[in-house]
Structure formats: structure tokens, C-alpha cells
Design a protein around this motif. Structure first.
Motif, PDB file in Angstrom:
ATOM      1  N   ASN A  39     129.579  99.906  33.231  1.00 19.51           N
ATOM      2  CA  ASN A  39     128.577  98.864  33.003  1.00 19.51           C
ATOM      3  C   ASN A  39     129.114  97.539  33.519  1.00 19.51           C
ATOM      4  N   SER A  40     128.224  96.580  33.719  1.00 20.39           N
ATOM      5  CA  SER A  40     128.621  95.247  34.152  1.00 20.39           C
ATOM      6  C   SER A  40     127.821  94.222  33.367  1.00 20.39           C
ATOM      7  N   PHE A  41     128.431  93.067  33.151  1.00 19.75           N
ATOM      8  CA  PHE A  41     127.839  92.019  32.327  1.00 19.75           C
ATOM      9  C   PHE A  41     128.003  90.676  33.046  1.00 19.75           C
ATOM     10  N   SER A  42     127.121  89.731  32.753  1.00 21.44           N
ATOM     11  CA  SER A  42     127.194  88.420  33.392  1.00 21.44           C
ATOM     12  C   SER A  42     126.971  87.321  32.364  1.00 21.44           C
ATOM     13  N   ASP A  43     127.394  86.113  32.736  1.00 18.73           N
ATOM     14  CA  ASP A  43     127.284  84.976  31.824  1.00 18.73           C
ATOM     15  C   ASP A  43     127.178  83.708  32.655  1.00 18.73           C
ATOM     16  N   ARG A  44     126.219  82.826  32.283  1.00 13.40           N
ATOM     17  CA  ARG A  44     126.061  81.536  32.955  1.00 13.40           C
ATOM     18  C   ARG A  44     126.445  80.366  32.057  1.00 13.40           C
ATOM     19  N   THR A  45     126.854  80.661  30.827  1.00 12.61           N
ATOM     20  CA  THR A  45     127.213  79.591  29.895  1.00 12.61           C
ATOM     21  C   THR A  45     128.610  79.068  30.175  1.00 12.61           C
ATOM     22  N   GLY A  46     129.548  79.979  30.408  1.00  8.38           N
ATOM     23  CA  GLY A  46     130.906  79.600  30.727  1.00  8.38           C
ATOM     24  C   GLY A  46     131.582  78.785  29.639  1.00  8.38           C
ATOM     25  N   VAL A  47     132.679  78.135  30.007  1.00  7.09           N
ATOM     26  CA  VAL A  47     133.426  77.275  29.083  1.00  7.09           C
ATOM     27  C   VAL A  47     133.883  76.028  29.825  1.00  7.09           C
ATOM     28  N   LYS A  48     133.903  74.903  29.117  1.00  7.65           N
ATOM     29  CA  LYS A  48     134.344  73.628  29.702  1.00  7.65           C
ATOM     30  C   LYS A  48     135.510  73.067  28.899  1.00  7.65           C
ATOM     31  N   PHE A  49     136.373  72.303  29.589  1.00 10.72           N
ATOM     32  CA  PHE A  49     137.533  71.695  28.950  1.00 10.72           C
ATOM     33  C   PHE A  49     137.687  70.255  29.438  1.00 10.72           C
ATOM     34  N   THR A  50     137.810  69.335  28.512  1.00 13.34           N
ATOM     35  CA  THR A  50     138.121  67.953  28.856  1.00 13.34           C
ATOM     36  C   THR A  50     139.639  67.806  28.983  1.00 13.34           C
ATOM     37  N   SER A  51     140.068  66.621  29.373  1.00 17.97           N
ATOM     38  CA  SER A  51     141.503  66.369  29.493  1.00 17.97           C
ATOM     39  C   SER A  51     142.217  66.487  28.160  1.00 17.97           C
ATOM     40  N   ALA A  52     141.465  66.270  27.077  1.00 21.81           N
ATOM     41  CA  ALA A  52     142.070  66.324  25.747  1.00 21.81           C
ATOM     42  C   ALA A  52     142.132  67.738  25.173  1.00 21.81           C
ATOM     43  N   GLU A  53     141.645  68.739  25.912  1.00 26.93           N
ATOM     44  CA  GLU A  53     141.582  70.099  25.391  1.00 26.93           C
ATOM     45  C   GLU A  53     142.587  71.033  26.052  1.00 26.93           C
ATOM     46  N   GLU A  54     143.712  70.488  26.484  1.00 28.89           N
ATOM     47  CA  GLU A  54     144.725  71.335  27.098  1.00 28.89           C
ATOM     48  C   GLU A  54     145.443  72.167  26.039  1.00 28.89           C
ATOM     49  N   SER A  55     145.795  73.390  26.415  1.00 31.65           N
ATOM     50  CA  SER A  55     146.438  74.310  25.486  1.00 31.65           C
ATOM     51  C   SER A  55     147.927  74.008  25.363  1.00 31.65           C
TER      52      SER A  55
END
Length: 271
Positions: A92-108
Motif C-alpha cells: 500500500n502507499s499513503f500520502s500527506d500534504r500537511t507536513g511539519v514545519k520548524f522555526t529557528s526556535a524548534e531545533e532538536s
């Protein structure tokens, strides 16, 4: 003659009484046979679509439709498998258009401990500021103790760098594939600024895990922004656009899952 009388008595009995039991004093149906039953000729059932009697065809079986409905004939298809050989059982295959965003303050904070954090089997809870891509979290089923599960993940990484950025301006990121929140595969990347504004790249990732336990499992993909170099106030998007030079269709993520198994228990398939 005795046989004729027996049939007549049975017919009369069925017409006079609501329930008839053979070898039972408490029948639970109009005809309740407690013992072996030999059928020497044919068995027919009511075809509810046209009220005709159907004998079915060779190799068909009767399947119940539930209380109050007549059974129907079904064709039983059992695939032929060679022993000790892998077969594609799930795809099976799945897709997503929402994704994820990160600001400069959200570094791991995991950027400073990559060699100890990014290890196979590590729990998702230990991955600081990793975000799951929503629609890529999906269930799969495994039916054999011998299996190989392949994953192919593709997405677009996008950053709103200004034009004419220096080559030293860049952002590290990472994406991991998880099964039941345990890491099975991880890839890191780096997106650099360039002479063009809002650069992007295509991220491809392939992973495999062998011999998952039998039963249902949950697949997920999570990504993170790890570290920025000589840049501030830049937004990073993974699977989603952060500027208008591309759109969500181009930036969308996809995940393909293939499960190969050595069949052990056959799940029958009915037409």
C-alpha cells in the motif's frame, strides 16, 4: 413401501409441527438432526435475488449471511504457495500534504547526541522535537513469523532562505521511520542557501525490518530540525511548502509499504 411411508410421515410431521428433531427431544430448528448427515444427491438454497433455487457450482461452499437471511454460494480461492519462499502479502502507499514545519526556535537537542540517540529500536519518546507526519501513520498486519517489511519514504524539504545566501548558511534535518514507535530507519540531510530564494530538495529514504511479530503494527514517519548554521529566523518545512515558489502538491510526502512473508497460516479469500 416402508420408505414411502417414512417420507410421508416425515412430510406430515414437518407440516404439523413447528420443529422436528431426529435423535433429539428438544429440536432447535424446524429440522434438527443430532448425528451424521449423508447427502446423496444435491443441496439447493434460495436465491433471494430472483426467488429461484440455486445448486451452486463445482467447489463452491455455503456461507451464512446472518440470522433471517438464506445462505449463499461462494467461491473459495486459496492461493498456492511454495514452502519457505517469500511472497508479497501486503502492499500500500499513503500520502500527506500537511507536513511539519520548524522555526529557528524548534531545533532538536538530539543534534548534540546523534550517535547515541539515533539507534535502531530507540523509542519515539526519546527523540526531542521530532514531529510525526500525520497521514503517514498507518496500520499494517503481519500474518507470519518470517517476514520482511520494506519502506520507501519521499518528501520535499523547503526553507525560506533569502536570495544570495552564503554557502555556509544551511540547516540540518533528520527523518525517521518508526514501527510501533520504535526506530527502524533514519536519514539525515542538509539544506543549503543558494543564489535563489527559498531553496528546496527532494528527500528519499528506504528502510527494512525483518520478522515483525504476528498481528497489527503501526507505521509512522517523524522528522526534526537538528541544527542551523550562520542563519536565523528561517522556517524549515518538511512535506509542506514555506514559500510560494512551490505548493503543497509539489511538497507532499509519500510512504510506500511492502510486506513479504513466508506464509504459515492461510487466510482464505472469498469472492
Amino acid at each position: 413401501m416402508n420408505k414411502i411411508f417414512s417420507i410421508l410421515f416425515l412430510t406430515i410431521g414437518l407440516s404439523l409441527y413447528a420443529q422436528v428433531g431426529i435423535n433429539t427431544a428438544g429440536p432447535n430448528a424446524k429440522l434438527d438432526v443430532n448425528g451424521d448427515y449423508n447427502l446423496r444427491d444435491k443441496l439447493v438454497v434460495l436465491n433471494a435475488t430472483d426467488n429461484s433455487l440455486s445448486q451452486g457450482t463445482n467447489d463452491q461452499i455455503l456461507v451464512s449471511q446472518g440470522e433471517g437471511y438464506p445462505p449463499i454460494w461462494k467461491t473459495l480461492r486459496i492461493p498456492e504457495y511454495e514452502p519457505n519462499k517469500f511472497y508479497l502479502i501486503f502492499n500500500n502507499s499513503f500520502s500527506d500534504r500537511t507536513g511539519v514545519k520548524f522555526t529557528s526556535a524548534e531545533e532538536s537537542t538530539s543534534a548534540s547526541s546523534r550517535s547515541t540517540t539515533f539507534v535502531k529500536g530507540a523509542d519515539f519518546s526519546t527523540f526531542n522535537r521530532f514531529k510525526k507526519i500525520a497521514s503517514l501513520t498507518q496500520p499494517i498486519n503481519v500474518y507470519s513469523t518470517e517476514s520482511k517489511t520494506y519502506f520507501q519514504f519521499e518528501t520535499v524539504v523547503h526553507a525560506d532562505f533569502a536570495a544570495n545566501g552564503t554557502t555556509d548558511s544551511s540547516v540540518d534535518y533528520a527523518c525517521g521511520i518508526f514501527v510501533d514507535n520504535k526506530l527502524v530507519n533514519l536519514r539525515q540531510g542538509n539544506l543549503k542557501a543558494s543564489s535563489a530564494a527559498n531553496p528546496f530538495l527532494t528527500h528519499n529514504q528506504i528502510g527494512i525490518i525483518e520478522n515483525l511479530t504476528k498481528g497489527q503494527h503501526t507505521i509512522s514517519v517523524a522528522c526534526s530540525r537538528l541544527k542551523s548554521y550562520t542563519t536565523t529566523n528561517v522556517t524549515l518545512g518538511i512535506g509542506i511548502n514555506v514559500a510560494t515558489n512551490i505548493d503543497s502538491f509539489i511538497a507532499q510526502s509519500s510512504l510506500k509499504v511492502d510486506v513479504y512473508e513466508v506464509p504459515q497460516v492461510f487466510n482464505t479469500i472469498l469472492d
